[in-house]
Design an enzyme around this catalytic site. Structure first.
Site, PDB file in Angstrom:
ATOM      1  N   LYS A 255      57.217  77.892  90.860  1.00 47.66           N
ATOM      2  CA  LYS A 255      58.455  78.435  90.265  1.00 47.66           C
ATOM      3  C   LYS A 255      58.444  79.958  90.443  1.00 47.66           C
ATOM      4  O   LYS A 255      58.218  80.727  89.499  1.00 47.66           O
ATOM      5  CB  LYS A 255      58.588  78.002  88.799  1.00 47.66           C
ATOM      6  CG  LYS A 255      60.046  77.972  88.334  1.00 47.66           C
ATOM      7  CD  LYS A 255      60.227  77.137  87.097  1.00 47.66           C
ATOM      8  CE  LYS A 255      61.556  77.315  86.408  1.00 47.66           C
ATOM      9  NZ  LYS A 255      62.750  77.116  87.214  1.00 47.66           N
TER      10      LYS A 255
ATOM     11  N   TYR B  70      58.078  82.280  87.059  1.00 47.22           N
ATOM     12  CA  TYR B  70      58.831  82.246  85.805  1.00 47.22           C
ATOM     13  C   TYR B  70      58.916  80.834  85.261  1.00 47.22           C
ATOM     14  O   TYR B  70      58.535  79.871  85.929  1.00 47.22           O
ATOM     15  CB  TYR B  70      60.227  82.851  85.998  1.00 47.22           C
ATOM     16  CG  TYR B  70      61.228  81.967  86.729  1.00 47.22           C
ATOM     17  CD1 TYR B  70      61.119  81.723  88.094  1.00 47.22           C
ATOM     18  CD2 TYR B  70      62.277  81.369  86.037  1.00 47.22           C
ATOM     19  CE1 TYR B  70      62.052  80.921  88.745  1.00 47.22           C
ATOM     20  CE2 TYR B  70      63.210  80.562  86.687  1.00 47.22           C
ATOM     21  CZ  TYR B  70      63.085  80.349  88.037  1.00 47.22           C
ATOM     22  OH  TYR B  70      63.994  79.553  88.685  1.00 47.22           O
TER      23      TYR B  70
ATOM     24  N   GLU C  64      66.774  69.274  96.923  1.00 48.05           N
ATOM     25  CA  GLU C  64      67.143  69.578  95.537  1.00 48.05           C
ATOM     26  C   GLU C  64      68.332  70.522  95.547  1.00 48.05           C
ATOM     27  O   GLU C  64      68.856  70.864  96.611  1.00 48.05           O
ATOM     28  CB  GLU C  64      65.959  70.179  94.771  1.00 48.05           C
ATOM     29  CG  GLU C  64      65.485  71.507  95.326  1.00 48.05           C
ATOM     30  CD  GLU C  64      64.330  72.124  94.533  1.00 48.05           C
ATOM     31  OE1 GLU C  64      64.096  71.761  93.373  1.00 48.05           O
ATOM     32  OE2 GLU C  64      63.674  73.008  95.105  1.00 48.05           O
TER      33      GLU C  64
ATOM     34  N   LEU D  10      61.011  71.738  93.410  1.00 50.00           N
ATOM     35  CA  LEU D  10      60.341  72.059  92.155  1.00 50.00           C
ATOM     36  C   LEU D  10      60.211  70.754  91.369  1.00 50.00           C
ATOM     37  O   LEU D  10      61.171  69.982  91.286  1.00 50.00           O
ATOM     38  CB  LEU D  10      61.183  73.057  91.350  1.00 50.00           C
ATOM     39  CG  LEU D  10      60.554  73.452  90.016  1.00 50.00           C
ATOM     40  CD1 LEU D  10      59.377  74.403  90.248  1.00 50.00           C
ATOM     41  CD2 LEU D  10      61.568  74.108  89.099  1.00 50.00           C
TER      42      LEU D  10
HETATM   43  N1  PDD Z   1      65.915  76.117  87.271  1.00 49.74           N
HETATM   44  N2  PDD Z   1      64.859  72.982  91.150  1.00 49.74           N
HETATM   45  C1  PDD Z   1      65.104  74.304  91.118  1.00 49.74           C
HETATM   46  C2  PDD Z   1      65.162  75.045  92.410  1.00 49.74           C
HETATM   47  C3  PDD Z   1      65.303  74.961  89.884  1.00 49.74           C
HETATM   48  O1  PDD Z   1      65.521  76.278  89.854  1.00 49.74           O
HETATM   49  C4  PDD Z   1      65.273  74.204  88.686  1.00 49.74           C
HETATM   50  C5  PDD Z   1      65.464  74.832  87.338  1.00 49.74           C
HETATM   51  C6  PDD Z   1      65.025  72.830  88.763  1.00 49.74           C
HETATM   52  C7  PDD Z   1      64.955  71.968  87.534  1.00 49.74           C
HETATM   53  O2  PDD Z   1      63.771  72.185  86.813  1.00 49.74           O
HETATM   54  P1  PDD Z   1      63.704  71.970  85.238  1.00 49.74           P
HETATM   55  O3  PDD Z   1      64.192  70.600  84.979  1.00 49.74           O
HETATM   56  O4  PDD Z   1      62.259  72.139  84.913  1.00 49.74           O
HETATM   57  O5  PDD Z   1      64.602  73.009  84.607  1.00 49.74           O
HETATM   58  C8  PDD Z   1      64.817  72.260  90.012  1.00 49.74           C
HETATM   59  C9  PDD Z   1      65.940  76.864  86.049  1.00 49.74           C
HETATM   60  C10 PDD Z   1      66.556  76.171  84.901  1.00 49.74           C
HETATM   61  C11 PDD Z   1      66.535  78.231  86.300  1.00 49.74           C
HETATM   62  O6  PDD Z   1      66.184  78.815  87.317  1.00 49.74           O
HETATM   63  O7  PDD Z   1      67.303  78.708  85.483  1.00 49.74           O
END
Ligand code: PDD
Length: 282
Positions: A146, A31, A178, A202
């Site tokens: 992701k 996703y 993270e 991620l």
């Molecule tokens: N999640 N690490 C994890 C495990 C995440 O699920 C996310 C983001 C990030 C940050 O990535 P980004 O800056 O590209 O949003 C890091 C999204 C927002 C979600 O699952 O809703």
């Protein structure tokens, strides 16, 4: 609300997903989430690149007829979000087939589902900061993908919620990796530390923008995981993700961080980020 489903724009309640869909049965899919700032997406190209990378890593082929630029602009238009903040969510699964761990043969068409939802930023968290807890990282070692398989993240976030906190930080081999849905940063003696890109995290689009903005501001950044036992030495902590941008952390496991207030470096970066995000084509 109009959504995109396998090539069509439908009312959400008209979507029907097969119970044989491998997303439903195996969480066999990936996703993306992007934030819409009323007239542009932040980091569109970077999100698109990460989506294609996630798909390639799990060997799902993006249907060539679908153009991400078209899906996003159609959903914004159909849902009249042209002048509002919104979140775009897209998920691609391997498709529907009789349950079998092996990929279906002949190959099947992936299931592609996308939505745009009006979004109100959590200004309390952005301004005052959040409480977090720490937990052992029990996830697999391909967190760079992701994947929609988010059970450990969900369980962690639930534990945080039950502890009155807003995020859970994962610790693997004594190092912060993270958060359950964010990347994590520690400021010590004016230097920002964040875990390097690897299978343990991620590669957040917000993280990568934050790192470049730090460099522009001449704030030193070291891509090194922060050692959990050195937590007392962290002057400031913050997280990054698409929906929250930069959010200060003001307590960890019940102990105050930076005197229980957002730190100076965090605030400076946050303000710079907020200005940057409003620039179209950023
Ligand atoms: N999640 N690490 C994890 C495990 C995440 O699920 C996310 C983001 C990030 C940050 O990535 P980004 O800056 O590209 O949003 C890091 C999204 C927002 C979600 O699952 O809703």
């Amino acid at each position: 609300m109009k959504v995109f489903f396998n090539g069509d724009y439908l009312e959400k309640d008209q979507v029907s997903v097969s119970p044989d869909d491998r997303g439903f049965v195996f969480a066999d899919g990936v996703y993306e989430v992007m934030r819409w700032y009323g007239d542009h997406f932040l980091g569109f190209a970077a999100h698109q690149k990460r989506l294609l990378r996630s798909l390639a890593e799990v060997r799902i082929e993006w249907p060539a007829a679908y153009k991400l630029e078209v899906i996003t602009s159609e959903l914004i238009r159909l849902n009249q979000l042209q002048k509002q903040d919104a979140l775009f969510y897209l998920q691609v699964t391997r498709g529907a087939a009789k349950r079998n761990h092996v990929f279906p043969l002949p190959s099947i068409i992936p299931t592609v589902y996308a939505t745009t939802t009006a979004f109100i930023p959590n200004s309390a968290a952005v301004e005052a900061g959040i409480a977090v807890i720490s937990l052992p990282d029990e996830r697999w070692l391909r967190c760079d993908i992701k994947s929609i398989a988010l059970l450990p993240n969900i369980l962690a976030k639930q534990k945080a919620s039950e502890a009155g906190a807003q995020e859970a930080f994962f610790i693997r081999n004594g190092i912060f990796t993270e958060g359950s849905h964010s990347n994590v940063f520690f400021v010590m003696n004016g230097v920002v530390y964040t875990h390097p890109e690897s299978g343990a995290i991620l590669s957040g689009i917000t993280r990568n923008i934050a790192i470049s903005l730090c460099r522009e501001l001449s704030i030193p950044v070291v891509e090194e995981g922060f050692i959990a036992s050195s937590l007392d030495m962290a002057d400031e902590i913050f997280i990054s993700n698409t929906s929250g941008e930069i959010i200060p952390v003001v307590s960890m496991d019940g102990q105050p961080v930076s005197g229980g207030k957002p730190g100076i470096v965090t605030k400076r970066l946050q303000e710079t980020f907020q200005r940057y995000a409003l620039i179209a084509n950023a």
